[in-house]
Design a protein around this motif. Structure first.
Motif, mmCIF file in Angstrom:
data_model
loop_
_atom_site.group_PDB
_atom_site.id
_atom_site.type_symbol
_atom_site.label_atom_id
_atom_site.label_comp_id
_atom_site.label_asym_id
_atom_site.label_seq_id
_atom_site.Cartn_x
_atom_site.Cartn_y
_atom_site.Cartn_z
ATOM 1 N N ILE B 35 0.879 -1.171 0.000
ATOM 2 C CA ILE B 35 0.000 0.000 0.000
ATOM 3 C C ILE B 35 0.911 1.214 0.000
ATOM 4 O O ILE B 35 1.636 1.451 0.959
ATOM 5 N N LEU B 37 0.905 4.963 0.139
ATOM 6 C CA LEU B 37 0.191 6.218 0.303
ATOM 7 C C LEU B 37 0.920 7.354 -0.402
ATOM 8 O O LEU B 37 0.326 8.368 -0.738
ATOM 9 N N LEU B 86 9.564 -2.890 2.358
ATOM 10 C CA LEU B 86 8.205 -3.017 2.858
ATOM 11 C C LEU B 86 7.459 -4.208 2.277
ATOM 12 O O LEU B 86 6.357 -4.529 2.703
ATOM 13 N N ASP B 90 3.900 -6.019 7.157
ATOM 14 C CA ASP B 90 2.455 -5.917 7.282
ATOM 15 C C ASP B 90 1.939 -4.584 6.748
ATOM 16 O O ASP B 90 2.675 -3.620 6.656
ATOM 17 N N HIS B 91 0.658 -4.570 6.450
ATOM 18 C CA HIS B 91 0.042 -3.363 5.907
ATOM 19 C C HIS B 91 0.234 -2.158 6.807
ATOM 20 O O HIS B 91 0.408 -1.038 6.331
ATOM 21 N N LEU B 92 0.197 -2.364 8.103
ATOM 22 C CA LEU B 92 0.339 -1.234 9.030
ATOM 23 C C LEU B 92 1.683 -0.550 8.829
ATOM 24 O O LEU B 92 1.768 0.670 8.751
ATOM 25 N N ASP B 93 2.739 -1.345 8.728
ATOM 26 C CA ASP B 93 4.066 -0.776 8.503
ATOM 27 C C ASP B 93 4.112 -0.009 7.194
ATOM 28 O O ASP B 93 4.685 1.076 7.108
ATOM 29 N N VAL B 95 1.636 1.379 5.560
ATOM 30 C CA VAL B 95 0.842 2.599 5.686
ATOM 31 C C VAL B 95 1.635 3.674 6.416
ATOM 32 O O VAL B 95 1.720 4.813 5.971
ATOM 33 N N LEU B 96 2.253 3.306 7.534
ATOM 34 C CA LEU B 96 2.991 4.296 8.312
ATOM 35 C C LEU B 96 4.238 4.780 7.599
ATOM 36 O O LEU B 96 4.537 5.971 7.599
ATOM 37 N N ALA B 97 4.972 3.857 6.986
ATOM 38 C CA ALA B 97 6.200 4.252 6.296
ATOM 39 C C ALA B 97 5.888 5.177 5.128
ATOM 40 O O ALA B 97 6.557 6.199 4.934
ATOM 41 N N PHE B 99 3.216 6.957 4.782
ATOM 42 C CA PHE B 99 2.690 8.195 5.357
ATOM 43 C C PHE B 99 3.860 9.105 5.728
ATOM 44 O O PHE B 99 3.831 10.315 5.473
ATOM 45 N N ALA B 100 4.896 8.509 6.290
ATOM 46 C CA ALA B 100 6.099 9.278 6.619
ATOM 47 C C ALA B 100 6.695 9.892 5.357
ATOM 48 O O ALA B 100 7.144 11.036 5.345
ATOM 49 N N LEU B 101 6.687 9.118 4.269
ATOM 50 C CA LEU B 101 7.229 9.619 3.008
ATOM 51 C C LEU B 101 6.447 10.832 2.521
ATOM 52 O O LEU B 101 7.030 11.773 1.980
ATOM 53 N N ILE B 102 5.145 10.807 2.723
ATOM 54 C CA ILE B 102 4.329 11.964 2.328
ATOM 55 C C ILE B 102 4.825 13.208 3.059
ATOM 56 O O ILE B 102 5.038 14.268 2.459
ATOM 57 N N LEU B 103 4.991 13.071 4.378
ATOM 58 C CA LEU B 103 5.454 14.208 5.173
ATOM 59 C C LEU B 103 6.792 14.711 4.641
ATOM 60 O O LEU B 103 7.005 15.911 4.472
ATOM 61 N N ILE C 57 -6.721 -2.266 11.782
ATOM 62 C CA ILE C 57 -6.048 -1.045 11.353
ATOM 63 C C ILE C 57 -7.083 -0.073 10.813
ATOM 64 O O ILE C 57 -7.428 -0.095 9.638
ATOM 65 N N ILE C 126 -8.986 -0.950 5.831
ATOM 66 C CA ILE C 126 -8.275 0.311 5.984
ATOM 67 C C ILE C 126 -8.925 1.384 5.115
ATOM 68 O O ILE C 126 -9.195 2.499 5.553
ATOM 69 N N HIS C 294 7.721 19.036 9.828
ATOM 70 C CA HIS C 294 7.053 17.851 9.276
ATOM 71 C C HIS C 294 8.083 16.905 8.669
ATOM 72 O O HIS C 294 7.934 15.685 8.724
ATOM 73 N N GLY C 298 8.598 13.076 9.783
ATOM 74 C CA GLY C 298 8.518 12.032 8.766
ATOM 75 C C GLY C 298 9.733 11.126 8.806
ATOM 76 O O GLY C 298 9.613 9.900 8.780
ATOM 77 N N LEU C 301 9.702 8.953 11.934
ATOM 78 C CA LEU C 301 8.703 7.889 11.807
ATOM 79 C C LEU C 301 9.214 6.791 10.873
ATOM 80 O O LEU C 301 9.107 5.603 11.169
ATOM 81 N N LEU C 302 9.795 7.216 9.741
ATOM 82 C CA LEU C 302 10.295 6.255 8.765
ATOM 83 C C LEU C 302 11.342 5.349 9.394
ATOM 84 O O LEU C 302 11.305 4.127 9.248
ATOM 85 N N VAL C 305 9.768 2.902 11.870
ATOM 86 C CA VAL C 305 9.037 1.798 11.233
ATOM 87 C C VAL C 305 9.991 0.796 10.601
ATOM 88 O O VAL C 305 9.857 -0.405 10.770
ATOM 89 N N ILE C 312 6.121 -3.387 12.933
ATOM 90 C CA ILE C 312 5.373 -2.903 14.091
ATOM 91 C C ILE C 312 4.413 -3.982 14.567
ATOM 92 O O ILE C 312 4.241 -4.218 15.756
ATOM 93 N N LEU C 313 3.791 -4.655 13.612
ATOM 94 C CA LEU C 313 2.832 -5.696 13.980
ATOM 95 C C LEU C 313 3.519 -6.836 14.707
ATOM 96 O O LEU C 313 2.958 -7.463 15.593
#
Lengths: 249, 304, 323
Positions: B35, B37, B86, B90-93, B95-97, B99-103, C57, C126, C294, C298, C301-302, C305, C312-313
């Motif tokens: 996924i 984002l 990635l 998992d999907h959660l990772d 999504v978060l990773a 999402f971080a790239l967007i920022l 999620i 999701i 930001h 980011g 966070l990257l 993760v 994380i899971l």
């Protein structure tokens, strides 16, 4: 005597492939009914339909007289259907004791309580400890399931299935992947419940089948080609050809 | 009548943009199971770079290829550097990773280009309109976008259905493990697919830049609609992305154009506008909810 | 358990002392900072229940945060204007009414969203939760009566009997109290029979079904409970900031809540609060020396993760095992 489990004319096809071809069989109170057949015969598909993970195209499934054909899996469990999985499906991060406790907790109900403390439900944990004490698993009670040997996981699944106090138990290849000593233990464990809980035993291991089964049905290409006692099956030419013949060769 | 045709064409143009984005995204999610984002960020990068180069060089026709090349390069870098890690997650990772790239990408754009939106200059041939129907002058540029989009769709169809690479892509969308077992260099295939997706996203961005505002955050605005298209069309299906993209583009545009009018019939003018615009925005999500409830895997889901 | 409780009591005392510390050190913004951390902590904690414990999620959690906030905003608007909501429900500025109302309304919203979304799983889940959050966002933006894009100004914080809610410190202490009660409730929930079932569903849904658990029902209840928590947080936030904005419901806000859950470590009750503190602290500090904070959030966070082994899971499962 009404059979505990009755399957009538079950049909399941995937596109052009007929996996279950007008299968009828039943399990009577107190008996162990074994289901054997070569690989690809459709045993797993049949089990999944009985348990409710798969919907048949036609035919009916009755549990203790009730039509459960359209009921979801969890509802059938509530009506007394228990099962073990061919490839064990447990809560790998929790301990043996926690897994067993969960099974008892599920059976006992009262799980919508959001402010009690589950560890203080003595009724659950006392029973779990009592059940464990009678098995070799008691030594591993606080080990993570992920750390267990394959045979121990199978034992735990059986223990959990029994703890549910089912009306009938579906065993999906309980011997799969077990070594000789572990197989013996599993056979003994099943022997000890013989007569008390009726079972539908899907198996490849003929030693276990002949040791345990009151009746045997043979599934080939989705059809039951023979059904009877061990002697009947041994004597049946068609069965020999399709299945036992392979074993001898 | 004239109005309806005009809005249909606008919807087609928006739909084609969605298709370009969704095609890449659906392939990436279908084949690599990721996924992403940040796909919208590639759209944004294409728009920014293409527009900026066009402004500096004075020519849209220089901005276009440079924008495409840069976006593809960023895409490849993204895949090799981050996305690769990635695939097994998992999907959660994911999504978060992403999402971080967007920022990160958004701020990077601000650092490089500042906060003010960029304005584009259309080349001479595109300014002005063409009377496609009596009484309906329609902007030539938008027609151009539609044509380009349809050509790309045709090109993708040929690529995926008639070439060897396309066959691998289709196979990968249905059964990843099998393709690997066949000895295909899966790493290279993934990078190629990702680069293709980035190229399409960049193209969408460059094409859209004269029409929408080229600013930070444009990626987020369109990425959700893109995901809706992918989910409705079915993951892994470019055909699904095409049909769902065009459908959504037209429905969304028609709603926005006509709902406020309908509401103004029995509501105060500015209230009708606000409510109409709000409900129109909800439109595509309602569609997705409906499709998911009837066909949970989307309309043309590929594989098992 | 004893040591843990002592730590919590010390923490509580520190939190209570914040207004005094602020006065002594002249750092008046401290109250605002810690107050926000506590409120976001509640929101993140409610998300953690379905995400960390339940494995669901949901990208739509911000919707319930916003719904709770808007209940306060809308009630204040009608109170201020002397009008009634839908012509029948009068406005109010009483916290004893608005907080429970916010919780109930958010719970209802969660029931609606959950009932539909939980029929799916994986990426569809999701996406559909995200879609619902956006629907709420656009709905609110389109309602001009309630400020549309600009939101609602709540000029005065809701009233509580016998207390002067205009005093910053008093409001802060009310928030500390609510947070403490919420924390204890969450801890109880996690250790309850229901909590055990939810944790089981996260680990192996097939096994739970084989034990006769109708997993949909349990997940839905968990979803509603978590929505109620988010609604409470939203209501507190609007009281605290005296402003309700559609941005409260934006999907990027859901992303922020997820970041808090992750940073603090999933699968523990205090984790989300730590995560909220970390993110708010990071944001304020980094924002101090660059407007491009930001970017750094980011990057952090990257790294977090990517660097976590097994993802994380995996961390969730590992921590879940230590129950």
């Amino acid at each position: 005597m009404t059979p505990v489990l009755e399957i009538l004319n079950l049909v399941k096809s995937f596109g052009g492939l007929v996996a279950t071809d007008h299968v009828s069989l039943d399990v009577r109170p107190g008996e162990i009914h074994a289901l054997i057949g070569p690989n690809g015969a459709g045993k797993s598909t049949l089990i999944n339909q009985i348990c409710g993970e798969l919907q048949p195209n036609s035919g009916t499934i009755h549990l203790a007289g009730r039509d459960v054909t359209r009921l979801p899996a969890s509802a059938r469990v509530a009506l007394g259907l228990g099962r073990t999985f061919q490839i064990t499906s447990l809560l790998e991060d929790w301990s043996v004791r926690q897994n067993l406790g969960l099974a008892i907790q599920a059976r006992e109900g009262g799980n919508m309580r959001i402010f009690d403390r589950v560890t203080r439900r003595a009724d659950i944990w006392d029973e779990a400890d009592a059940l464990l004490r009678e098995t070799p698993l008691s030594a591993r009670f606080d080990h993570r399931v992920a750390d267990l040997a394959h045979g121990e996981k199978k034992q735990l699944e059986l223990l959990m299935a029994m703890a549910m106090q089912p009306r009938i138990l579906l065993l999906d290849e309980p011997m799969a992947g077990l070594g000789h000593a572990e197989s013996q233990m599993m056979i003994e464990a099943l022997q000890s419940s013989r007569g008390q809980i009726p079972m539908l035993l899907v198996e490849h291991d003929m030693e276990a089948v002949f040791a345990l089964a009151d009746r045997i049905s043979v599934l080939v290409y989705g059809r039951v080609i023979a059904s009877g006692t061990a002697e009947d099956i041994r004597a049946n030419a068609e069965v020999r050809e399709a299945y036992l013949g392979e074993e001898d060769a | 009548m004239v109005l309806i045709v005009e809005q249909l064409l606008n919807g087609l143009q928006y739909g084609v943009t969605l298709f370009l984005l969704a095609a890449g995204l659906t392939l990436i999610f279908g084949i690599m199971g990721v996924i992403n984002l940040a796909h919208g960020a590639l759209y944004m990068i294409g728009a920014f770079v293409g527009t900026w180069v066009a402004l500096q060089s004075g020519s849209f026709w220089i901005g276009l290829p440079v924008g495409l090349a840069v976006t593809a390069a960023v895409g490849v870098a993204m895949e090799v550097g981050i996305i690769r890690r990635l695939y097994a997650r998992d999907h959660l990772d994911q999504v978060l990773a992403t999402f971080a790239l967007i920022l990160i990408f958004n701020e990077a754009m601000v650092l490089i280009f500042g906060r003010r939106p960029l304005r584009t200059n259309l080349p001479e041939i595109f300014s002005g309109s063409v009377e496609i129907m009596p009484g309906l002058p329609y902007p030539i540029y938008r027609l151009f976008v539609i044509v380009v989009g349809l050509l790309v769709a045709l090109g993708l169809y040929i690529l995926i259905n008639k070439t060897r690479v396309g066959m691998l892509v289709r196979a990968g969308a249905t059964n990843r493990a099998m393709v690997q077992a066949l000895g295909v260099d899966i790493g290279r295939l993934y990078t190629v697919v990702f680069a293709l997706g980035a190229l399409l996203a960049g193209l969408a961005g460059i094409m859209a830049s004269p029409i929408v505002s080229v600013q930070v955050g444009m990626g987020e605005e369109i990425i959700l609609a893109t995901f809706v298209v992918v989910v409705i069309g079915g993951v892994g299906s470019v055909k699904g992305a095409f049909i769902a993209g065009l459908l959504l583009g037209m429905i969304d545009t028609m709603l926005r154009a006509f709902l406020p009018r309908v509401l103004a019939g029995f509501m105060d003018g500015s209230d009708a506008q606000a409510l109409g615009s709000g409900v129109s925005s909800m439109g595509i999500y309602l569609m997705m909810a409906l499709v998911l409830l009837i066909r949970p895997r989307g309309l043309f889901a590929a594989g098992a | 358990m004893r040591k843990e409780n002592i730590g919590l009591v010390v923490l509580l005392l520190l939190l209570i002392a914040v207004p005094f510390i602020a006065e002594m050190t002249g750092q008046l913004s401290l109250i605002r900072l810690v107050g926000q951390i506590l409120i976001f902590g509640i929101a993140a904690s409610s998300l953690n229940f379905i995400l960390g414990y339940g494995g669901m999620i949901s990208f739509g959690h911000a919707a319930f945060f916003g719904v709770g906030g808007y209940v306060v905003g809308v009630m204040y608007h009608h109170f201020d204007q002397g009008t009634a909501f839908l012509g029948i429900i009068p406005g109010t500025d009483q916290m004893l009414v608005t907080l429970p109302l916010a919780i109930v309304v958010a719970g209802l919203a969660a029931a609606l969203v959950g009932a539909l979304s939980l029929r799916t799983s994986g990426v569809q889940f999701i996406m559909i939760t995200l879609a619902f959050a956006q629907m709420f966002f656009f709905l609110v933006v389109s309602l001009k009566t309630y400020g549309g894009e600009d939101g609602i100004m709540v000029r005065r914080t809701n009233d509580l009997p016998f207390l002067n809610m205009r005093d910053k410190a008093t409001l802060y202490w009310v928030i500390v109290c609510v947070t403490a009660v919420y924390f204890l409730a969450m801890r109880r929930l996690v250790h309850s029979s229901f909590g055990a079932i939810i944790a089981g569903i996260r680990q192996n849904e097939r096994r739970m079904a084989a034990l006769g658990i109708s997993t949909y029902r349990y997940k839905l209840v968990a979803f509603v409970l978590s929505g109620m928590g988010a609604g409470l947080a939203g209501a507190l936030m609007v009281n605290f900031l005296r402003f309700a904005s559609p941005d409260m419901m934006h999907w990027t806000r859901s992303g922020e809540l997820m970041i808090m859950v992750i940073l603090g470590g999933v699968g523990t009750v205090i984790g989300p609060f730590i995560g909220a503190a970390a993110l708010v602290a990071l944001e304020t500090n980094i924002a101090r020396w660059t407007e491009h904070w930001h970017l750094y959030i980011g990057l952090i966070l990257l790294v977090v993760v990517l660097a976590t082994k097994g993802g994380i899971l995996g961390l969730i499962r590992k921590v879940g095992g230590r129950k």
